[in-house]
Design an enzyme around this catalytic site. Structure first.
Site, mmCIF file in Angstrom:
data_model
loop_
_atom_site.group_PDB
_atom_site.id
_atom_site.type_symbol
_atom_site.label_atom_id
_atom_site.label_comp_id
_atom_site.label_asym_id
_atom_site.label_seq_id
_atom_site.Cartn_x
_atom_site.Cartn_y
_atom_site.Cartn_z
ATOM 1 N N HIS A 103 0.846 -1.200 0.000
ATOM 2 C CA HIS A 103 0.000 0.000 0.000
ATOM 3 C C HIS A 103 0.881 1.249 0.000
ATOM 4 C CE1 HIS A 103 -3.741 2.134 1.919
ATOM 5 N NE2 HIS A 103 -3.138 2.889 1.025
ATOM 6 N N HIS A 107 1.704 5.169 -2.274
ATOM 7 C CA HIS A 107 1.277 6.154 -3.276
ATOM 8 C C HIS A 107 2.543 6.829 -3.801
ATOM 9 C CE1 HIS A 107 -2.996 6.081 -1.813
ATOM 10 N NE2 HIS A 107 -2.393 5.741 -0.687
ATOM 11 N N PHE A 108 3.064 6.343 -4.927
ATOM 12 C CA PHE A 108 4.321 6.893 -5.446
ATOM 13 C C PHE A 108 4.119 8.044 -6.440
ATOM 14 C CE2 PHE A 108 7.309 3.036 -4.388
ATOM 15 C CZ PHE A 108 7.303 3.415 -3.064
ATOM 16 N N ARG A 109 2.864 8.454 -6.670
ATOM 17 C CA ARG A 109 2.521 9.738 -7.307
ATOM 18 C C ARG A 109 2.873 9.883 -8.781
ATOM 19 N NH1 ARG A 109 -0.859 10.573 -3.272
ATOM 20 N NH2 ARG A 109 0.070 11.341 -1.361
ATOM 21 N N ASN A 132 -4.646 6.419 -7.246
ATOM 22 C CA ASN A 132 -5.066 7.832 -7.201
ATOM 23 C C ASN A 132 -3.947 8.771 -7.660
ATOM 24 O OD1 ASN A 132 -3.559 7.258 -4.896
ATOM 25 N ND2 ASN A 132 -4.629 8.757 -3.626
ATOM 26 N N ASP A 142 1.053 2.623 3.736
ATOM 27 C CA ASP A 142 0.246 3.730 3.204
ATOM 28 C C ASP A 142 1.128 4.963 3.003
ATOM 29 O OD1 ASP A 142 -1.842 5.160 2.177
ATOM 30 O OD2 ASP A 142 -2.891 5.438 4.068
ATOM 31 N N HIS A 162 -10.773 1.459 0.806
ATOM 32 C CA HIS A 162 -10.615 2.532 1.792
ATOM 33 C C HIS A 162 -11.992 2.698 2.428
ATOM 34 C CE1 HIS A 162 -9.000 6.665 3.001
ATOM 35 N NE2 HIS A 162 -10.237 6.618 3.463
#
Ligand code: DOR
Ligand code: ZN
Length: 454
Positions: free
Chosen positions: A60, A62-64, A94, A303, A176
């Site tokens: 989990h 978020h490497f953007r 996302n 996360d 989520h």
């Protein structure tokens, strides 16, 4: 391909406390024993006094990339992962654009192939109208649904849309879990004057519990594989304990919810500590630990959700939610072992074995003959503080900055290649590969025409 012999290491996964030699070749674990591979290795790594763990799977992050590379990129995020002993990550959808189509998924995989220093998998984001592709896109970690809004625009909150996704298809759904209507209602009641101390009232324990109960009902109704990400409340743990079905429903906890408590975290860090779902008080953290220890919660994931300091230092309502964590996940858990709060075996279960098994990952999560040579050599005695200087994440700040921890990665191997040594990336090129998901629900990988073009 070069071969490596790791010599005289303790194996975190063996019952005896004997020393072993581990021979790696062609990206695989080829031999485990004493005196194995001695004459064949191109490089010998003396590991006396060090302990070998399977590489961590952080499922989990978020490497953007694409769209938010001023916060993180697949390169910077994967280097932070390697420095923290994480050899595989699963990235969330996302980004900008969101990963909701065959094309955006193919583009992300192509970017990772060029730039990731560790192995990777990706989630497909659910919208209210991409049902078909959710079930046909090849080789993904699963479907990610936001039933409560968070960073980005992905949201599936209507009961009909949610029902449709659960009713059709059989691959894993990760959610989520916060009830959007309750969040909105609390938000309008508290109004514009809300401060970060109200974050846990707006995104209340009741909102988390209500969504989790609804999701479990849906998973049971359709016998659908459900994973609940970042559980935060004592009430959800109690509900899961009574209602979870082994093999069908799994749940995870994150370090910031396990190790940080309100209100002190807001006194110290203000909006830096704003995350969704929120950090809560010690009673909830205690219940999360109990949940991990008794198996109600299956594993941990970071996360990792980086934002720049300027973005985070805005007023409560403007500051984005999320904090970095991929590089500190394993050291925080090893420190629990040093403090006698859990065993090394439990850390391996929570960070390696269980995530690999929950997502049906092929040949990872254990030190086993024929498995991928994704390994982390740790020094369980080494004591060091978390500093900004160590950070490979573009967001160098951390709510764990200054924490003195015992137990640190010394070397990280990805597909048999030494990628990081003493916190410094030493591989001169990205060596990450796509994870293979062997769940029977995964269609086999025939490249989509768009993918072939990239
Ligand atoms: O705090 C969070 N940040 N929670 C999420 O669900 C998303 C994440 C992000 O992407 O920034
Ligand atoms: Zn997340």
């Amino acid at each position: 391909m070069a071969s490596t012999l790791i010599k005289d290491a303790f194996l975190a996964t063996s019952k005896d406390r004997g020393r072993y030699d581990i021979f790696l070749q062609n990206g695989k674990i080829l031999a485990i024993g004493l005196g194995v591979g001695a004459h064949h290795a191109d490089e010998v790594i003396p590991a006396k006094g060090l302990t070998l763990l399977p590489g961590v799977l952080d499922t989990h992050v978020h490497f953007r990339e694409p769209g938010g590379t001023h916060k993180e990129s697949l390169e910077s995020g994967s280097k932070a992962a390697a420095a923290g002993g994480v050899t595989t990550f699963f990235d969330m959808p996302n980004t900008s654009p969101s990963t909701t189509t065959l094309e955006t998924m193919a583009a992300k995989k192509a970017l990772a192939a060029q730039s990731s220093f560790v192995n990777y998998g990706f989630f497909m984001g659910a919208t209210s109208d991409n049902l078909e592709v959710l079930n046909t896109v090849p080789q993904v970690a699963g479907i990610k649904i936001y039933v409560g809004s968070s960073t980005g625009s992905l949201l599936v909150s209507g009961p009909e849309a949610l029902d449709q996704i659960f009713a059709n298809g059989d691959r894993l759904i990760a959610v989520h879990s916060e009830d959007e209507a309750m969040i909105q209602e609390n938000q309008s009641r508290l109004g514009d004057q809300a401060s970060v101390y109200d974050h846990g009232l707006i995104r209340s324990p009741e909102a988390a519990l209500k969504a989790t109960q609804q999701l479990i009902r849906l998973a049971k109704k359709y016998q659908r594989r459900l994973h609940i990400v970042h559980v935060t409340t004592a009430e959800e743990v109690a509900y899961l304990r009574d209602h979870k079905i082994p093999g069908l429903i799994t749940a995870e906890a994150c370090p910031h919810h396990l190790f940080l408590n309100t209100p002190t975290v807001y006194d110290q860090f203000g909006t830096l500590a704003k995350v969704n779902p929120p950090i809560r008080d010690g009673k909830h953290a205690e219940a999360l630990w109990q949940g991990l220890l008794d198996g109600t919660l299956d594993f941990v994931a970071s996360d990792h959700a980086p934002h720049t300091l300027d973005e985070k230092n805005q007023s409560y309502l403007k500051a984005p939610s999320g904090m970095p964590g991929v590089q500190t996940l394993l050291p925080l858990l090893l420190n629990q072992v040093a403090s006698n709060k859990c065993s090394l075996k439990q850390v391996v279960d929570w960070a390696c074995t269980q995530p690999a098994s929950a997502y049906g990952v092929k040949n990872k999560g254990a030190i086993q003959l024929g498995y991928d040579a994704d390994l982390v050599l740790v020094d369980l005695k080494k004591t060091q503080s978390v500093t900004r200087a160590q950070s490979y994440s573009k967001s160098e700040w951390s709510c764990f900055e200054g924490c003195k921890l015992q137990g640190w990665p010394v070397m990280t191997f990805v597909n048999g290649v030494k990628v990081c040594e003493h916190g410094v990336i030493c591989a001169d090129e990205p060596v990450g590969r796509p994870v293979v998901f062997e769940d029977r629900t995964q269609p086999c990988h025939t490249p989509h025409p768009e993918e072939a073009k990239l």
